[in-house]
Design a protein around this motif. Sequence first.
Motif, short mmCIF file in Angstrom:
data_model
loop_
_atom_site.label_atom_id
_atom_site.label_comp_id
_atom_site.label_asym_id
_atom_site.label_seq_id
_atom_site.Cartn_x
_atom_site.Cartn_y
_atom_site.Cartn_z
N UNK A 279 0.81 -1.21 0.00
CA UNK A 279 0.00 0.00 0.00
C UNK A 279 0.85 1.27 0.00
N UNK A 280 2.04 1.17 -0.54
CA UNK A 280 2.94 2.31 -0.64
C UNK A 280 3.20 2.64 -2.11
N UNK A 294 -5.15 -4.74 -10.34
CA UNK A 294 -5.03 -3.50 -9.59
C UNK A 294 -5.32 -2.31 -10.49
N UNK A 295 -5.61 -1.18 -9.85
CA UNK A 295 -5.77 0.08 -10.56
C UNK A 295 -4.41 0.74 -10.62
N UNK A 296 -3.81 0.72 -11.79
CA UNK A 296 -2.44 1.21 -11.97
C UNK A 296 -2.40 2.74 -12.02
N UNK A 307 -3.94 8.04 -8.83
CA UNK A 307 -5.01 7.68 -7.93
C UNK A 307 -5.04 8.69 -6.79
N UNK A 308 -6.22 8.97 -6.27
CA UNK A 308 -6.37 10.07 -5.31
C UNK A 308 -6.85 9.49 -3.98
N UNK A 406 -3.68 0.67 -6.63
CA UNK A 406 -4.72 0.29 -5.69
C UNK A 406 -5.20 -1.12 -6.00
N UNK A 407 -5.08 -2.04 -5.05
CA UNK A 407 -5.44 -3.44 -5.35
C UNK A 407 -6.94 -3.63 -5.52
N UNK A 408 -7.30 -4.40 -6.52
CA UNK A 408 -8.67 -4.86 -6.72
C UNK A 408 -8.82 -6.33 -6.37
N UNK A 409 -7.75 -7.10 -6.54
CA UNK A 409 -7.79 -8.53 -6.25
C UNK A 409 -6.40 -8.99 -5.88
N UNK A 410 -6.23 -9.38 -4.61
CA UNK A 410 -4.93 -9.82 -4.12
C UNK A 410 -4.94 -11.32 -3.84
#
Length: 541
Positions: A279-280, A294-296, A307-308, A406-410
Amino acid sequence: MKKLKFLILSLLVIASSCSDDYLNTEPLSFLTTDTYYQTPDQIEIALAGVYNVLSASQVQNFGNNSTFSRNMMVMLNGATDEAVVRDLNINPNYVDWGDASFTAQSNFVNESWVFLYAGINRANTLIERIQLVDGFEANRKEEIIAEARLLRGFYHMMLSMMHGGIPVYASTTEDPLKARNSIQEVYDLVIDDYEFAYQTLGNRAETLGRVNKWSAAGLLAKVHTYLASAKNSGLNGFISINDFSWVDSNQHYISALTYTQDIIANSGYQLASNYDYLFRETTKQQQYSENLFAVEASNDPSTNVVNIVVNAFVPQGNANRVGGGYGWFRPMSELYNKYIEGDFRRDHNVTGNLNSVNRFEFIEGVKYFVPRDIPSLNNGFLCIGKYRMVDPALKSIPNWASNINLPLLRYADILLLHAEALYFTGDEPSARNFLSTVRQRSVTNGFLLADLNNAYRKADFVEELLDERSRELCFENWRRIDLARFNKYTETINNLSTTDGFYNIRVAPIVQNNWKPERVWFPIPTIQIDLNKNLIQNQGF
């Protein structure tokens, strides 16, 4: 007539452009579909436009980061036992989703609707136009179709998980004024799209961050567990098209188990060594080892793809001095109290604010400021700490923006879905072992894994599973959906403490007053019903 043109525009948006990196999103609105989709390179750029909807700042000059780059994070994480709005005096668009007062007129609900349908239309346009284009290398043409279909399925899935039955579009020639399809009809398309991608795509995409075979398998597991749990729990659709009576929950759990077993055995994905590195902004290598989807975002200012998280999902603090945020959303005591002291995730996900330039750490040689320790749950400095931005002096993009993925599926989610499928197909001991596997990474401070297992064990496996999903996946957009699919939302809201926790005391009574059981579904946007009289509204709106 102007309103009708707006609806058609929102459904018929064409793809955005890209150079070699699909994160570049300059619009190609001056080109028509007849003149553009003619070469493999143009098709690749059009595919970038389908991905672009995940993080687009605008679609045809409409909206403002209206999907996962900001607004849908607000919609899907707020008004749960994880997060609420800080107070009622901030931007009203955030208040709506942080205190459960959202209506069919709320801006975010219409913007996300338009964005996701734009993504669906981009995918359909690409799938149709690529049939006339030759010159692709090897199996690339089929791979592009599979990627577009996976994304089309994903956009339909998210719309349905939010709204229930929604209009399904499998081509660009369908009536833009069609009625809502049933949930069953939505998932007929979603599962078919995901299965095509699962059978067609390779183990990894050539372009980093693109979907692959295992992304499709993971999303299939998501779909099958969602449908099975909704049926088992008796999730109320309130209107007939939102009904789950048709679902064979046992068969869906068997299917989910098949896909999760395949991912675990064959995908090569794994739990990253460091939970906080997921998450960094600068630890993307570990993220790629665990993120199936993920949202790149990019730290290249020329791409304008960010991403905001500054509004709601980083510790409150000065964005220009310490990489902090506005703190418009705050954590609930229920989340903090799910953890024991020996769980690393607790003090990473729930923190104090960022208030000092003298407290910092280096992560892989990069400077991050460190939030203060929590003095108590009843202190107003209590913050969501999950996502972290670097020292602002190191940024090449604006300080309010983030290049975090931002992860969508880990992979951790896959293990938890696997545990769920094991339990509901009759193997509770193995299911509990997989909960333990997820916890292992987070054992800290001289504690043992057994300490976490013993502290977290509940006689009701579903309660333990939902708690573990919240500990691991908080603020990753799944809590609202998990509470809904297990029919636990109303119970959870009613049980929020109003005496323990600064923001519980201030906001939980407001959430409880606003909550009604039918709010497990988001409304159909009023403007869309005004434009299309064939759309019926969800109950209560």
